[in-house]
Design an enzyme around this catalytic site. Sequence first.
Site, PDB file in Angstrom:
ATOM      1  N   LYS A 120      27.288  39.281  32.126  1.00 37.23           N
ATOM      2  CA  LYS A 120      27.297  39.216  33.585  1.00 37.23           C
ATOM      3  C   LYS A 120      26.454  38.048  34.077  1.00 37.23           C
ATOM      4  O   LYS A 120      26.883  37.270  34.940  1.00 37.23           O
ATOM      5  CB  LYS A 120      26.779  40.526  34.180  1.00 37.23           C
ATOM      6  CG  LYS A 120      26.857  40.574  35.704  1.00 37.23           C
ATOM      7  CD  LYS A 120      26.137  41.775  36.271  1.00 37.23           C
ATOM      8  CE  LYS A 120      24.635  41.569  36.236  1.00 37.23           C
ATOM      9  NZ  LYS A 120      23.891  42.643  36.927  1.00 37.23           N
ATOM     10  N   ASP A 138      29.473  43.347  38.290  1.00 38.57           N
ATOM     11  CA  ASP A 138      28.265  44.162  38.441  1.00 38.57           C
ATOM     12  C   ASP A 138      28.671  45.544  38.943  1.00 38.57           C
ATOM     13  O   ASP A 138      29.853  45.888  38.970  1.00 38.57           O
ATOM     14  CB  ASP A 138      27.270  43.491  39.381  1.00 38.57           C
ATOM     15  CG  ASP A 138      27.763  43.442  40.820  1.00 38.57           C
ATOM     16  OD1 ASP A 138      28.949  43.760  41.076  1.00 38.57           O
ATOM     17  OD2 ASP A 138      26.967  43.094  41.708  1.00 38.57           O
TER      18      ASP A 138
END
Length: 225
Positions: A120, A138
């Site tokens: 991420k 996320d």
Amino acid sequence: MKPADIDEFFRRLAADNPAPKTELEYINPYTLLVAVVLSAQATDIGVNKATGPLFQIVQTPGQMVELGEEKLRQYIRTIGLFNTKAKNVIRLSEILVAEHGGEVPRKRKELEALPGVGRKTANVVLNVAFGQITIAVDTHIFRVSNRTGLARGKTPEEVERKLVRYVPARWKPHAHHWLILHGRYICKARKPDCPACAVRDLCAYPDKTSERDMLEDPPVPVPAG
């Protein structure tokens, strides 16, 4: 969600916010990397409060190494897991100096090799700092994608693969930010603000809220890009 609906989904988000951007404050690719590492399990607002003073004196990996772990902890002590994050930031800064000439690498494999940097974080840096077509999933994007039916998946990686596959090319550069902001301010976890949602008629969520439901929890406006 059908391809035509996906295109319309992003067309409406783009109409509401033509130039979305990260809410993390940064100066250059390195400070962005640090901010994203610090933002794990923390809010952007909380990270910005800590990095504001920090980035006034530290803007390069060399300066961070010179600052040292003990002083760094004092700057970021209000952020969750600050001890571990301080260790990671100092170590990744040392690696950037020793192995990358003090520059943030533009390749995913090299980014993910840094302490505290997962997929991420790498996606955010590649997209925001270098304009690469990535979608960092996320908690907000994971929720919005599953709730709306945009791209359902059991893991962030599965959702990411589907978004990369199905989001039309013209929307991909900013898709990450549109979805995060939509999840943060409209499609919230506890109570989505469906009356204020620009894509509610495209959304598959069966338990949409009404205006009466939202009276006790006024919507927060989405900041302009």
